[in-house]
Design a protein around this motif. Structure first.
Motif, short mmCIF file in Angstrom:
data_model
loop_
_atom_site.label_atom_id
_atom_site.label_comp_id
_atom_site.label_asym_id
_atom_site.label_seq_id
_atom_site.Cartn_x
_atom_site.Cartn_y
_atom_site.Cartn_z
N TRP A 273 44.40 -5.53 2.00
CA TRP A 273 43.73 -5.46 3.25
C TRP A 273 42.97 -4.04 3.25
CZ3 TRP A 273 47.59 -6.76 7.65
CH2 TRP A 273 48.00 -8.10 7.58
N PRO A 274 41.86 -4.13 4.31
CA PRO A 274 41.10 -2.74 4.35
C PRO A 274 41.95 -1.38 4.80
CG PRO A 274 40.18 -4.76 5.62
CD PRO A 274 41.46 -5.12 5.28
N ASP B 143 45.59 -1.64 7.18
CA ASP B 143 46.56 -2.58 6.31
C ASP B 143 47.88 -2.50 6.51
OD1 ASP B 143 46.47 0.19 6.14
OD2 ASP B 143 46.27 0.33 3.75
N GLU B 144 48.45 -1.95 7.86
CA GLU B 144 49.80 -1.82 7.86
C GLU B 144 50.46 -2.87 8.56
OE1 GLU B 144 52.09 1.71 10.01
OE2 GLU B 144 51.02 2.46 8.12
N LEU B 145 51.74 -3.46 8.40
CA LEU B 145 52.47 -4.26 9.28
C LEU B 145 53.83 -4.23 8.97
CD1 LEU B 145 52.19 -7.96 7.51
CD2 LEU B 145 51.96 -5.64 6.34
#
Length: 194
Positions: free
Chosen positions: A125-126, A130-132
């Protein structure tokens, strides 16, 4: 049982039901049928399983600093686009199913080991977006796997009429071919009249 334990149990249940449904669609079919492209974009049963394995290893492994060590050459830089959506002649059904089962074990170990609010970083992810959380990642994988199980259900129905989540649960109102023929004819008439 804490609310977090209940959530984890629910997530694992729905993830496993999607996995099982996806693999059930391969049962009893010859090699050609599990591999052949059945849509203009090449969708095929074994490719869906291969894709699902990579998704689990990525989102529920690499994203949380828990690489599996499984080689996934179709995801490497410079690999052929869409290489995870079909099986080469050298990749056996058993190899891909084995990979998928190892991906399950690895993903389940991540889900069991980490709190659901653990933050992860999705490598593809960019930056900056990009965090989850693990909870979000598991929900994403459940949604993706159920989506592909639905694709597999349609592909299998087109091949030999086998439908449903599993052998004992078709979720259909009838198993009578005459009922379905009359039902489909009624739908065709309604479509034409519209």
């Amino acid at each position: 049982m804490t609310p977090s334990d209940t959530a984890r149990t629910d997530l694992l249940f729905y993830l496993q039901s999607a996995r099982d449904a996806l693999l059930w669609k391969l049962e009893g079919l010859p090699e050609y049928d599990v591999r052949r492209p059945l849509t203009p974009t090449g969708t095929n049963l074994l490719g869906l399983v291969k894709h699902a394995a990579g998704v689990e290893l990525g989102y529920l492994g690499d994203t949380f600093g828990r690489p599996s060590g499984e080689p996934l050459p179709w995801l490497a830089d410079g690999a052929e686009p869409n290489g995870d959506m079909w099986a080469t002649a050298e990749e056996s059904r058993e190899d891909i199913i084995g990979l998928y089962r190892r991906a399950w074990a690895h993903a389940d170990a991540t889900i069991e080991a980490l709190p659901l609010d653990t933050a992860g970083r999705v490598p593809w992810w960019p930056d900056g977006r990009d965090e989850l959380t693990l909870h979000h990642a598991v929900v994403r994988v459940i949604a993706d796997t159920h989506r592909h199980a639905g694709h597999a259900d349609i592909l299998r129905e087109l091949m030999d009429g086998a439908v449903g989540m599993n052998e004992t649960n078709t979720s259909l109102p009838s198993d009578d071919p005459a009922w379905w023929e009359a039902y489909r004819d009624r739908l065709e008439r309604a479509a034409r009249e519209a």
